[in-house]
Enzyme design. Structure first.
Site, PDB file in Angstrom:
ATOM      1  N   CYS A   1      94.588   2.052  -6.112  1.00 54.26           N
ATOM      2  CA  CYS A   1      95.207   3.290  -5.640  1.00 54.26           C
ATOM      3  C   CYS A   1      95.797   3.084  -4.236  1.00 54.26           C
ATOM      4  O   CYS A   1      96.717   2.290  -4.081  1.00 54.26           O
ATOM      5  CB  CYS A   1      94.228   4.459  -5.699  1.00 54.26           C
TER       6      CYS A   1
ATOM      7  N   HIS B   1      92.974   4.322 -11.368  1.00 48.66           N
ATOM      8  CA  HIS B   1      91.603   4.034 -10.959  1.00 48.66           C
ATOM      9  C   HIS B   1      90.857   3.393 -12.125  1.00 48.66           C
ATOM     10  O   HIS B   1      90.375   4.115 -13.005  1.00 48.66           O
ATOM     11  CB  HIS B   1      90.891   5.325 -10.549  1.00 48.66           C
TER      12      HIS B   1
ATOM     13  N   GLU C   1      87.962   2.284 -12.156  1.00 47.63           N
ATOM     14  CA  GLU C   1      86.563   2.724 -12.128  1.00 47.63           C
ATOM     15  C   GLU C   1      86.388   4.130 -12.668  1.00 47.63           C
ATOM     16  O   GLU C   1      85.269   4.616 -12.820  1.00 47.63           O
ATOM     17  CB  GLU C   1      86.010   2.612 -10.695  1.00 47.63           C
TER      18      GLU C   1
END
Lengths: 252, 205
Positions: B79, B184, B186
């Protein structure tokens, strides 16, 4: 491409899911983390934890829950309820949440929205608005919908966005718990006037209501609680239904 | 050890935990020595470009990050950690990025809501191999939160995946040891974990 999110919301009190959860096969149906994982597996796009603990210990309890969720949950997590200060927001985000929602405290002290946005970015500030119809439009309510403010919802959402809200979570108090569907007029009024994403909340009782929220309300996120907790509708069903009606969603 | 650069910004824990989940020996790291000694380095980032660039500078970790990138250590920018690889951003003009890649970060154009805060489907760039993405999923969905994105033009050859949001957004790039994603990983469920597993493999190789 605009993609609509389907978002289950869990009410959490003292670290436990509060109401009406009927998930069989969960080791601990009262554990918000276990339930969030189940929703993740079903295809939820994001999960909201709303802390409804009345005591002053609420924040440390919620930080623990968020930290446990961060160990195992790899989709976006939004956490609200009792966020009163920049430090409250920081501790929740540091624990592993992606966004915090600000409601009552943002109305009594609007600069809180700017403080969080300035320090941590607008993308992590969701301003939650509890709206109730009045003779002149929609009025903002606080304290979980108990207190009226005399404020106009449409004016408040404009202000909230100016202050740095990156998203709005709009709950119709009139529809909440009724299963009559979202307040589409309220939702579309707001989605057409702000340029940040809007999550519609309150009143979902059927698959058709989800589609209306996206198509007629123009909502970017569709939030529901009890229909999911009671297993009346699954997230997979919602997504299949939306896709069949031309609403882009991430397939479950 | 995989160092997740901890320079005092928002949610870093999710990146650390997701790397652990896929078998990486990940740790939040706040001193330069640990970054310099790591097998792999992850630079997350949320919020504004300027805030992140200044926080990275203030943390005293900027030079260590530049060094490991130049040394060829596997690197993953996420990001704003991706955006920081470029020279600067329209979001905060006058504040310098790392300048590993030439060019700027630009505001998303088109008739779209900002931020893009949603899942979006990635498209691979035809014919381009990707160590990060090959054989994972044809058209994976990934979670994005951003209003700005790097202008891919100076480095079109490095773009391995795009998504559509008002315009074509350079969603993932690879250049030698540097991988970076606007999404993202994650927070992108199974797909994101698969990307991170690839990164962990690369760090352990």
């Amino acid at each position: 491409m605009r993609t609509v999110r389907v978002i289950p919301c869990l009410d959490v009190a003292e670290g436990r899911v509060k109401k009406g959860v009927q998930f069989l096969g969960l080791v601990d149906a009262g554990d918000p983390v276990a339930l969030a994982l189940r929703y993740d597996a079903e295809g939820a796009d994001e999960v909201v934890f709303l802390d409804i603990t009345a005591s002053s210990e609420r924040r440390s309890t919620m930080v623990d829950v968020v930290a446990r969720a961060a160990d195992v949950l790899f989709i976006p997590l939004t956490v609200g309820g009792g966020i009163r200060t920049l430090e409250d927001a920081k501790s929740i985000l540091r624990a592993g949440a992606d966004k915090v929602t600000v409601n009552t405290a943002g109305i009594s002290r609007p600069v809180l929205i700017s403080e969080i946005a300035g320090e941590l970015g607008s993308q992590c500030v969701v301003v939650a608005v509890d709206a109730r119809r009045s003779s002149w439009g929609w009025e903002v309510y606080t304290h979980g919908g108990r207190n009226s403010t005399g404020m106009d919802v449409l004016e408040w959402v404009d202000r909230a966005v100016e202050l740095g809200a990156g998203e709005l979570l709009v709950t119709s108090m009139d529809r909440d718990g009724t299963k009559e569907g979202f307040d589409l007029e309220l939702t579309s009024e707001i989605t057409s006037r702000v340029d940040v994403p809007v999550i519609a909340s309150g009143g979902v009782g059927s698959l058709a209501h989800f589609a209306q929220g996206a198509l007629e309300g123009g909502a970017d996120g569709l939030l529901a609680a009890s229909v999911f907790h009671r297993k009346e509708i699954s997230i997979g069903e919602v997504k299949a239904y939306l896709l069949a009606r031309g609403v882009t969603v991430r397939p479950a | 050890m995989i160092a997740v650069v901890d320079y005092g910004i928002g949610n870093l824990r999710s990146a650390e935990k997701a790397l652990l989940k896929v078998g990486g020996d990940a740790r939040l790291v706040a001193n330069p020595q640990d970054i310099l000694g790591a097998q792999g380095v992850v630079l997350p980032g949320v919020g504004a470009f300027g805030g992140c660039a200044l926080a990275l500078e203030a943390s005293g970790l900027r030079d260590a990050v530049l060094k490991v990138i130049e040394a060829g250590t596997p690197f993953l920018g996420i990001c704003v950690g991706y955006q920081l690889l470029y020279e600067n951003s329209e979001e905060d003009s006058g504040i310098e990025g790392l300048g590993i890649l030439s060019g700027s970060v630009k505001k998303l154009a088109g008739e779209v809501k900002l931020p893009q805060m949603q899942w979006n489907q990635l498209r691979r760039v035809p014919g381009r191999e990707s160590a990060m993405l090959d054989d994972i999923a044809a058209l994976p969905w990934a979670y994005f939160v951003h209003s700005y994105a790097p202008d891919p033009v100076p480095h079109l050859d490095n773009v391995v995946a795009v998504c559509d949001y008002g315009e074509e957004v350079a969603a993932a790039i690879e250049k030698d040891n540097v991988w970076a994603t606007q999404f993202h990983p994650e927070k992108s469920g199974e797909f994101g974990l698969a990307v991170l597993a690839r990164f962990v493999e690369r760090c352990q190789a």
